[in-house]
Design a protein around this motif. Structure first.
Motif, short mmCIF file in Angstrom:
data_model
loop_
_atom_site.label_atom_id
_atom_site.label_comp_id
_atom_site.label_asym_id
_atom_site.label_seq_id
_atom_site.Cartn_x
_atom_site.Cartn_y
_atom_site.Cartn_z
N ILE A 16 40.48 29.46 60.68
CA ILE A 16 40.83 29.70 59.44
C ILE A 16 40.37 30.80 58.66
O ILE A 16 41.58 32.02 57.93
CB ILE A 16 41.71 28.86 58.31
N LEU A 17 38.87 31.36 58.02
CA LEU A 17 38.21 31.97 57.95
C LEU A 17 38.25 33.22 58.18
O LEU A 17 38.47 34.57 58.25
CB LEU A 17 36.90 31.77 58.23
N SER A 18 38.43 33.23 59.48
CA SER A 18 38.34 34.74 60.84
C SER A 18 40.51 35.27 60.33
O SER A 18 39.85 36.61 60.55
CB SER A 18 38.06 34.40 62.04
N ARG A 19 41.10 34.64 59.96
CA ARG A 19 42.53 34.78 59.46
C ARG A 19 42.25 35.25 57.91
O ARG A 19 43.54 36.26 58.15
CB ARG A 19 43.61 33.85 59.89
N LEU A 20 41.41 35.08 56.76
CA LEU A 20 41.68 35.13 55.53
C LEU A 20 40.47 35.86 54.75
O LEU A 20 40.78 36.38 53.77
CB LEU A 20 41.87 33.80 54.97
N LYS A 23 53.97 33.70 50.90
CA LYS A 23 53.47 33.67 49.82
C LYS A 23 52.76 34.42 48.62
O LYS A 23 53.52 34.99 47.46
CB LYS A 23 53.13 31.77 49.59
N THR A 24 52.17 34.70 49.37
CA THR A 24 51.15 36.36 48.82
C THR A 24 51.48 37.71 48.62
O THR A 24 50.52 38.16 48.25
CB THR A 24 49.34 36.08 48.96
N ILE A 81 46.93 20.40 66.26
CA ILE A 81 46.04 20.93 64.55
C ILE A 81 45.87 22.73 64.11
O ILE A 81 45.96 22.73 63.60
CB ILE A 81 44.78 19.74 64.60
N PHE A 82 45.62 22.93 65.20
CA PHE A 82 45.22 24.46 65.43
C PHE A 82 46.59 25.50 65.00
O PHE A 82 46.28 25.87 64.04
CB PHE A 82 44.59 25.62 66.72
N GLY A 83 47.76 24.50 65.16
CA GLY A 83 49.22 24.52 65.22
C GLY A 83 49.09 24.11 63.51
O GLY A 83 50.07 25.66 62.83
N ILE A 84 49.14 23.40 63.34
CA ILE A 84 49.32 23.30 61.89
C ILE A 84 48.70 24.54 60.78
O ILE A 84 49.03 25.47 59.45
CB ILE A 84 48.74 22.18 61.72
N ALA A 85 46.76 24.69 61.08
CA ALA A 85 46.41 26.12 60.42
C ALA A 85 46.41 26.93 60.75
O ALA A 85 47.01 28.18 59.86
CB ALA A 85 44.88 25.60 60.97
N TRP A 86 47.57 27.64 61.64
CA TRP A 86 47.77 28.47 61.88
C TRP A 86 49.49 29.09 60.74
O TRP A 86 49.86 29.94 60.50
CB TRP A 86 48.75 28.78 63.69
N ARG A 87 50.02 27.28 60.81
CA ARG A 87 51.97 27.96 59.89
C ARG A 87 50.88 28.07 58.38
O ARG A 87 51.46 28.65 57.95
CB ARG A 87 52.34 26.47 60.39
N LYS A 88 50.03 27.73 58.50
CA LYS A 88 49.38 26.93 57.25
C LYS A 88 48.83 28.25 56.55
O LYS A 88 49.46 28.72 55.46
CB LYS A 88 48.08 26.40 56.75
N VAL A 89 48.46 29.40 57.49
CA VAL A 89 48.28 30.42 57.06
C VAL A 89 48.71 31.34 56.69
O VAL A 89 49.08 32.45 55.97
CB VAL A 89 46.83 31.18 58.41
N ILE A 90 50.21 31.50 57.63
CA ILE A 90 51.34 32.62 57.73
C ILE A 90 52.44 32.05 56.35
O ILE A 90 52.33 33.55 55.38
CB ILE A 90 52.36 32.27 59.20
#
Length: 184
Positions: A35-39, A87-88, A73-82
């Protein structure tokens, strides 16, 4: 070969909080790093990590076992990041996180390693989001192409193509930076 995390997810589906804590301990670091690597924002990453495991708590009973638990779980994380990016309105990656000073005994080796890591991080940042995600999951999280495809919800062939092109782009970027530094 059975998934060692599957029994924990089954227990979570039965509302076993200890099982959730055990799963969290096992996957917290790799999921947070992803997640951190994405954000590149530790506070947002921590919030997303919390949301991911809340989603695991709520959705464990719906896990069908078509993939490994970690992949799900990584799929859930990916979708939450997207979702957060949509949203932002931020679909590109922010700048790099600041580096901490290295106080190790072999400072020259540490400096060279830091420079190489910075070059790689720069080149990864130059990739598009889909290429970066595929490379990160395949090489940093050691997922198979099939698992990366499951996370991204695309065919495995698409992931193979993304990784092929991403590796070419990385090689071009890395060799271009080395060439510029040698010439400069």
């Amino acid at each position: 070969m059975t998934d060692p995390l599957a029994p924990l997810l089954s227990a979570i589906a039965a509302h076993d909080k200890a099982a959730l804590a055990a799963l969290y301990r096992q996957l917290e670091r790799p999921v947070y790093r992803f997640i951190l690597s994405r954000l590149n924002d530790p506070h947002e990453a921590a919030d997303i990590l919390h949301d991911v495991f809340m989603e695991v708590w709520r959705s464990a009973g719906r896990f069908e076992g078509k993939s490994k638990v970690q992949t799900w779980i990584f799929g859930i994380a990916w979708r939450k990041v997207i979702d957060l990016r949509r949203k932002t309105g931020r679909m590109d990656m922010p700048g790099e996180t600041p580096e901490m000073a290295d106080e190790s005994a072999d400072t020259e080796a540490a400096l060279l390693a830091g420079q190489e890591a910075a070059h790689l991080r720069h080149c990864l940042d130059e990739l598009g989001d889909e290429h970066r995600m595929a490379i990160t999951l395949a090489f940093y999280e050691d997922m198979t192409y099939a698992e990366v495809a499951e996370v991204a919800r695309v065919p495995e062939g698409t992931i193979k193509t993304r990784i092929f092109h991403a590796k070419k782009l990385l090689l071009r970027c890395l060799s271009g930076r080395v060439t510029r530094e040698v010439a400069g």
